[in-house]
Enzyme design. Structure first.
Site, PDB file in Angstrom:
ATOM      1  N   SER A   6       0.833  -1.199   0.000  1.00 54.89           N
ATOM      2  CA  SER A   6       0.000   0.000   0.000  1.00 54.89           C
ATOM      3  C   SER A   6       0.870   1.252   0.000  1.00 54.89           C
ATOM      4  O   SER A   6       1.645   1.486   0.928  1.00 54.89           O
ATOM      5  CB  SER A   6      -0.913   0.009   1.234  1.00 54.89           C
ATOM      6  OG  SER A   6      -1.496   1.280   1.340  1.00 54.89           O
ATOM      7  N   HIS A  31      -1.381  -1.068  -4.188  1.00 54.95           N
ATOM      8  CA  HIS A  31      -2.654  -0.624  -3.606  1.00 54.95           C
ATOM      9  C   HIS A  31      -2.613   0.890  -3.392  1.00 54.95           C
ATOM     10  O   HIS A  31      -1.702   1.411  -2.754  1.00 54.95           O
ATOM     11  CB  HIS A  31      -2.834  -1.361  -2.273  1.00 54.95           C
ATOM     12  CG  HIS A  31      -4.148  -1.141  -1.605  1.00 54.95           C
ATOM     13  ND1 HIS A  31      -5.298  -1.811  -1.965  1.00 54.95           N
ATOM     14  CD2 HIS A  31      -4.494  -0.345  -0.565  1.00 54.95           C
ATOM     15  CE1 HIS A  31      -6.298  -1.433  -1.186  1.00 54.95           C
ATOM     16  NE2 HIS A  31      -5.836  -0.542  -0.327  1.00 54.95           N
ATOM     17  N   ASP A  33      -4.621   4.021  -1.840  1.00 54.90           N
ATOM     18  CA  ASP A  33      -5.690   4.411  -0.915  1.00 54.90           C
ATOM     19  C   ASP A  33      -6.121   5.842  -1.188  1.00 54.90           C
ATOM     20  O   ASP A  33      -5.338   6.773  -1.010  1.00 54.90           O
ATOM     21  CB  ASP A  33      -5.187   4.315   0.528  1.00 54.90           C
ATOM     22  CG  ASP A  33      -5.090   2.876   0.977  1.00 54.90           C
ATOM     23  OD1 ASP A  33      -6.114   2.171   0.902  1.00 54.90           O
ATOM     24  OD2 ASP A  33      -3.997   2.451   1.376  1.00 54.90           O
ATOM     25  N   MET A  35      -8.490   8.845  -0.142  1.00 51.68           N
ATOM     26  CA  MET A  35      -9.261   9.313   1.016  1.00 51.68           C
ATOM     27  C   MET A  35      -9.727  10.738   0.784  1.00 51.68           C
ATOM     28  O   MET A  35      -8.929  11.585   0.365  1.00 51.68           O
ATOM     29  CB  MET A  35      -8.393   9.255   2.262  1.00 51.68           C
ATOM     30  CG  MET A  35      -7.836   7.884   2.528  1.00 51.68           C
ATOM     31  SD  MET A  35      -6.742   7.934   3.940  1.00 51.68           S
ATOM     32  CE  MET A  35      -6.341   6.190   4.077  1.00 51.68           C
ATOM     33  N   HIS A  64      -8.433   1.777  -3.936  1.00 53.47           N
ATOM     34  CA  HIS A  64      -9.379   1.622  -2.818  1.00 53.47           C
ATOM     35  C   HIS A  64      -9.948   3.001  -2.494  1.00 53.47           C
ATOM     36  O   HIS A  64      -9.247   3.850  -1.950  1.00 53.47           O
ATOM     37  CB  HIS A  64      -8.605   1.026  -1.624  1.00 53.47           C
ATOM     38  CG  HIS A  64      -9.408   0.907  -0.378  1.00 53.47           C
ATOM     39  ND1 HIS A  64      -8.835   0.662   0.854  1.00 53.47           N
ATOM     40  CD2 HIS A  64     -10.741   0.966  -0.158  1.00 53.47           C
ATOM     41  CE1 HIS A  64      -9.773   0.597   1.770  1.00 53.47           C
ATOM     42  NE2 HIS A  64     -10.934   0.788   1.193  1.00 53.47           N
ATOM     43  N   MET A  66     -11.947   5.347  -0.450  1.00 53.92           N
ATOM     44  CA  MET A  66     -12.599   5.660   0.824  1.00 53.92           C
ATOM     45  C   MET A  66     -13.188   7.054   0.678  1.00 53.92           C
ATOM     46  O   MET A  66     -12.657   8.036   1.179  1.00 53.92           O
ATOM     47  CB  MET A  66     -11.570   5.587   1.958  1.00 53.92           C
ATOM     48  CG  MET A  66     -11.183   4.154   2.293  1.00 53.92           C
ATOM     49  SD  MET A  66      -9.613   4.047   3.131  1.00 53.92           S
ATOM     50  CE  MET A  66      -8.525   4.001   1.718  1.00 53.92           C
ATOM     51  N   MET A 135     -11.880  -5.019   5.362  1.00 50.11           N
ATOM     52  CA  MET A 135     -10.988  -4.145   6.136  1.00 50.11           C
ATOM     53  C   MET A 135     -10.697  -4.789   7.490  1.00 50.11           C
ATOM     54  O   MET A 135     -11.617  -5.197   8.200  1.00 50.11           O
ATOM     55  CB  MET A 135     -11.646  -2.772   6.367  1.00 50.11           C
ATOM     56  CG  MET A 135     -11.737  -1.872   5.146  1.00 50.11           C
ATOM     57  SD  MET A 135     -10.171  -1.514   4.341  1.00 50.11           S
ATOM     58  CE  MET A 135      -9.222  -0.751   5.651  1.00 50.11           C
ATOM     59  N   GLY A 140      -8.539   4.799   7.190  1.00 53.15           N
ATOM     60  CA  GLY A 140      -8.169   6.205   7.380  1.00 53.15           C
ATOM     61  C   GLY A 140      -6.667   6.401   7.550  1.00 53.15           C
ATOM     62  O   GLY A 140      -6.121   7.389   7.091  1.00 53.15           O
ATOM     63  N   ASP A 173      -6.978  -5.899   4.331  1.00 50.38           N
ATOM     64  CA  ASP A 173      -6.301  -4.594   4.288  1.00 50.38           C
ATOM     65  C   ASP A 173      -6.313  -3.969   5.681  1.00 50.38           C
ATOM     66  O   ASP A 173      -7.377  -3.683   6.228  1.00 50.38           O
ATOM     67  CB  ASP A 173      -7.057  -3.706   3.285  1.00 50.38           C
ATOM     68  CG  ASP A 173      -6.432  -2.337   3.109  1.00 50.38           C
ATOM     69  OD1 ASP A 173      -5.326  -2.105   3.620  1.00 50.38           O
ATOM     70  OD2 ASP A 173      -7.075  -1.493   2.439  1.00 50.38           O
TER      71      ASP A 173
END
Ligand code: DX5
Ligand code: ZN
Length: 231
Positions: A6, A31, A33, A35, A64, A66, A135, A140, A173
């Site tokens: 990640s 990966h 992330d 956010m 991913h 979020m 998850m 976060g 994850d």
């Protein structure tokens, strides 16, 4: 077995170099992330980073999201050349439409579920997805401890997959290291996102290899048990 470092745990001052480090380390996916500061109390990066990284690595880009409004960025990520797009089941009645949108963009379809959400929430979508992301921390931030109470959800997801003859991957994850990856593999996971344990390792290649060997050993052992039972 897929190992997916990640980027959140990489050095943001040199993301290109970090992506290539993951590539050289022998990982499978990278990966990313995303956010938005609303769905989770943190902000990371957007489609432009994916666009810049795409030509620099052979790794599949696993996004991913979020985000409260993933629809705002789905096309931009698809244009950037990412391979899979994962949204959260916590978005409720918008999930079906979002999954359909990702499929129509020609990307692999992922659905994520947070630790407090009941696994039954994902059941209606299992035949529409390529990846179920379970998850194992509250999303976060990187570097949080693995939540062991999530393991039965992975077992459920693996049983449903077997019983309904479905093919989705089970991705885990959050807090994934050598030990917790093995616990997740025993429960049925086959795709392992790991930030801190891989990026903060001085020899990432060694960390990736050891994680892969450890989770593959679990599968081989399970296969042997199955053979013994059918003798
Ligand atoms: C958490 C992210 C994870 C995170 C994992 O919100 O979804 O992908 O980067 O990092 P570690 O492995 O450090 O828990
Ligand atoms: Zn993630």
């Amino acid at each position: 077995m897929i190992i997916a470092p990640s980027m959140l745990a990489g050095d943001f001052g040199r993301l290109a170099w970090e992506a290539q480090r993951a590539d050289r380390a022998g990982a499978d996916w990278l990966h990313l992330d995303i956010m938005d500061g609303h769905f989770v109390p943190n902000i990371s990066f957007g489609p432009e980073v994916a666009r810049v990284l795409r030509p620099l690595t052979r790794l599949k880009l696993d996004v991913h999201l979020m985000c409260c409004k993933p629809e705002v960025v789905l096309e931009a990520f698809a244009d950037a050349g990412v391979d899979s797009l994962t949204i959260h089941v916590e978005l409720g009645d918008r999930v079906t439409q979002l999954l359909w949108k990702i499929r129509s963009l020609g990307r692999k379809v992922g659905l994520a579920i947070n630790p407090p959400t009941s696994i039954s929430q994902v059941q209606p979508y299992l035949d529409k997805i390529d990846v179920l992301l379970v998850m194992t921390v509250n999303p976060g931030f990187g570097g949080q401890p693995f939540i062991h109470e999530v393991l039965p959800k992975i077992e459920h997801a693996a049983l449903w997959r077997r019983d309904q003859k479905l093919l989705y991957r089970i991705e885990v994850d959050g807090g994934i290291n050598l030990q917790t990856a093995v616990e997740c593999a025993k429960a049925g996971a086959d795709t392992f996102v790991s930030g801190t344990a891989l990026f903060k390792h001085r020899q990432m290649g060694r960390a990736v290899r050891r994680m892969r060997e450890a989770v593959e050993a679990v599968t081989k052992q399970a296969g042997r048990k199955q053979d013994d039972l059918s003798k």
